[in-house]
Design a protein around this motif. Structure first.
Motif, PDB file in Angstrom:
ATOM      1  N   LEU A   1      -9.970   5.963  11.072  1.00  0.00           N
ATOM      2  CA  LEU A   1     -11.427   5.983  11.214  1.00  0.00           C
ATOM      3  C   LEU A   1     -11.989   4.605  11.583  1.00  0.00           C
TER       4      LEU A   1
ATOM      5  N   LYS B   1      -1.793   9.723   3.747  1.00  0.00           N
ATOM      6  CA  LYS B   1      -3.114   9.480   3.138  1.00  0.00           C
ATOM      7  C   LYS B   1      -3.787   8.276   3.801  1.00  0.00           C
ATOM      8  N   GLN B   2      -3.026   7.237   4.032  1.00  0.00           N
ATOM      9  CA  GLN B   2      -3.574   6.002   4.601  1.00  0.00           C
ATOM     10  C   GLN B   2      -3.943   6.167   6.068  1.00  0.00           C
TER      11      GLN B   2
ATOM     12  N   LEU C   1      -5.694   8.421   7.679  1.00  0.00           N
ATOM     13  CA  LEU C   1      -7.113   8.665   7.927  1.00  0.00           C
ATOM     14  C   LEU C   1      -7.944   7.440   7.584  1.00  0.00           C
ATOM     15  N   TYR C   2      -7.589   6.761   6.505  1.00  0.00           N
ATOM     16  CA  TYR C   2      -8.348   5.578   6.080  1.00  0.00           C
ATOM     17  C   TYR C   2      -8.307   4.473   7.143  1.00  0.00           C
ATOM     18  N   ASN C   3      -7.250   4.441   7.944  1.00  0.00           N
ATOM     19  CA  ASN C   3      -7.134   3.404   8.970  1.00  0.00           C
ATOM     20  C   ASN C   3      -7.533   3.907  10.347  1.00  0.00           C
TER      21      ASN C   3
ATOM     22  N   ARG D   1       2.060   8.776   0.976  1.00  0.00           N
ATOM     23  CA  ARG D   1       1.089   7.657   1.005  1.00  0.00           C
ATOM     24  C   ARG D   1       0.743   7.298   2.444  1.00  0.00           C
TER      25      ARG D   1
ATOM     26  N   THR E   1       0.838  -1.212   0.000  1.00  0.00           N
ATOM     27  CA  THR E   1       0.000   0.000   0.000  1.00  0.00           C
ATOM     28  C   THR E   1       0.865   1.250   0.000  1.00  0.00           C
TER      29      THR E   1
ATOM     30  N   PHE F   1      -6.497  -2.425  12.984  1.00  0.00           N
ATOM     31  CA  PHE F   1      -6.391  -1.085  12.407  1.00  0.00           C
ATOM     32  C   PHE F   1      -5.457  -0.194  13.220  1.00  0.00           C
TER      33      PHE F   1
END
Lengths: 383, 148
Positions: free
Chosen positions: A222, A215-216, A218-220, A212, A39, A190
């Motif tokens: 939450l 960016k990741q 916030l995706y993790n 990257r 990722t 997470f």
């Protein structure tokens, strides 16, 4: 006559085990980072950077896992025999997940590697997935209970002298059918990825990986917060397994874990400070692109997990409840080693500050500067 | 009361005859002697190697270099012999006088343990093959210019 020294030793060792669990959860950032290999890294050079950043720390996590397990076994052997002998398949799955991690770092980039680098990268991802989710799910059973029987008098049964027995054929795998257990498992998963991303932002000198990782984050973060809040909410509102200190009788008590936190304001304070630090660390890195987020989130995780473990074991609570027969539940009082053993172990535990200092010293030596692509070409031993 | 008075010998209640108190003596005896003999051999070997290294003559004694290579598997033999001494010699006790192995077994099906055994067997065999291939390649390549 109440042996206050023995009671103190039992409380002391539950604290040590809780602290080791907390340190382990923090160090699971290595596992989280392993699940992010494809990722945050998009080519072989970047992948080498990420794997080497994690590879220099994987032994810290492994040894902490072993120390946690060893300390738990030695101080509360009835938990060990009940859980490891009963929830057999869960612990075997965790064990295999960690076996494949150990070899992956050492073999991945070696010449004549017949399994190929990709196989070991898949092993690392599997370890990251299974290690975190299964450990979290297993710890979830401390709150929700497991189906085992524990009768100490069975030791006098010549034909079948087994104290603890699992009372269903799934031997621990049924824990994944409990939504609260799975919520904790996914929260740990997470969280490990969040910590890994914060660690990458602090440890790797590469603009692409930094971008990257941010960016990741916030995706993790939450889903981590979602699952953690669900688990905390469900646990605080649930019934818990309360133990009468006079006679050891176990009964179900509404809002038991919430009552524990209220009865132990210091633990509640530790929990709140821990949560705030975790959120601060994530926020700092997301909104200010700071590389210092790990310095807040790391200690925050340690404090939060410590508080949760103390909540499940202190204040006359059964830390390993039995849903088969609640009177068979394990407490820190009925599952501990003898006073002699705990005393001897306590003298040895005085060495821990020296071990901690040594870990601090080696960590700083390894991390004295950020890892970058140039270093990958200079260093002889790379993963 | 009876239990407390005799607790020091609690474990004997599980045993049916006096012969079960005695472990396999020949296996323990010879394993111990193999372990100790190899141990003394290693001390002697390391002493000779150290002496010749300090005199900078080690490379002149080809027989000794061959002996060192051949000695590598002897380490594993000594190690396993030691474990045999420990685990066979301890029988029938997990805890001397209190808990024999027959009373310490978990209640899981033998089939579960067999499945786990074969899983370990397959995984470790594959990893052993991988390790040997990597090792032989590294040996063939030799040390790099950094002398590492």
């Amino acid at each position: 006559m109440v042996d206050t020294t023995y009671i103190f030793l039992q409380q002391y060792w539950w604290f040590i085990v809780s602290l080791l669990a907390a340190l382990l959860v923090f160090l699971l950032f290595v596992q989280g980072g392993q699940t992010l290999i494809y990722t945050v890294a998009k080519n072989e050079d970047e992948r080498r950077l990420v794997i080497n950043s994690l590879g220099r720390k994987w032994e810290f996590t492994f040894t902490t896992l072993v120390t946690f397990g060893g300390a738990f076994f030695a101080s509360f052997p009835l938990f060990y025999s009940t859980s490891f002998g009963g929830a057999y398949w869960v612990w075997m799955a965790i064990l295999f997940a960690f076996i494949i991690q150990a070899v992956s770092y050492e073999y991945r980039s070696r010449a004549n590697n017949f399994l190929g680098a990709k196989t070991y990268e898949v092993f690392l991802i599997l370890n990251g997935l299974l290690g975190t989710i299964l450990l979290g799910t297993a710890v979830g059973t401390f709150f929700s209970g497991s189906e085992f029987s524990m009768v100490k008098d069975n030791i006098t049964n010549i034909a079948n002298p087994v104290i603890s027995a699992w009372e269903n054929p799934f031997h621990g795998l049924e824990a994944v059918l409990n939504v609260n257990n799975v919520a904790l498992g996914l929260a740990v998963f997470f969280l490990s990825r969040v910590l890994a991303l914060l660690y990458f932002m602090n440890n790797i000198d590469d603009t692409n990986i930094l971008a990257r990782s941010k960016k990741q984050l916030l995706y993790n973060a939450l889903p981590f917060l979602l699952f953690l809040l669900y688990f905390l909410g469900a646990t605080m509102l649930a019934q818990g397994f309360a133990v009468d200190p006079e006679n050891g009788v176990v009964s179900m008590e509404n809002y038991k874990y919430l009552h524990n936190l209220i009865a132990m304001p210091a633990v509640l304070g530790v929990l709140l400070v821990g949560v705030v630090l975790v959120l601060w660390g994530i926020g700092l890195s997301v909104f200010k692109t700071s590389s210092k987020g790990i310095w807040f989130a790391g200690p925050g995780v340690i404090l939060t997990v410590l508080a949760l473990m103390l909540t499940v074991g202190y204040n006359n609570t059964a830390f390993y409840p039995s849903t088969f027969n609640i009177q068979h539940s394990l407490t820190i009082f009925n599952s501990s080693s003898s006073k002699y053993t705990l005393t001897a172990m306590s003298y040895v535990s005085l060495m821990v500050p020296f071990v901690a200092a040594y870990i601090f010293f080696t960590w700083r030596k390894i991390n004295n500067k950020k890892i970058d692509a140039a270093e990958m070409k200079e260093v002889i031993h790379i993963y | 009361m009876v239990l407390q008075e005799n607790f020091a010998y609690f474990g004997y209640g599980y045993l049916n005859n006096t012969s079960s108190i005695i472990p396999n003596v020949p296996l323990t005896f010879y394993s111990f002697h193999v372990m100790v003999a190899l141990g003394f051999f290693f001390i002697l070997l390391f002493g000779v190697v150290l002496w010749l290294t300090l005199k900078k003559e080690l490379m002149n004694h080809r027989w000794l270099l061959y002996l060192m290579v051949v000695s590598v598997p002897l380490v594993y033999i000594a190690q396993q012999a030691g474990w045999i001494v420990a685990e066979v010699g301890r029988q029938p006790w997990v805890i001397q006088d209190l808990l024999p192995t027959v009373a310490a077994v978990s209640r899981i099906d033998a089939s579960a343990v067999q499945v786990t055994f074969w899983m370990f067997g397959v995984l470790f065999t594959v990893l052993l093959i991988a390790e040997l291939r990597i090792m032989f390649k590294a040996i063939k390549t030799g040390p790099n210019e950094g002398g590492h």
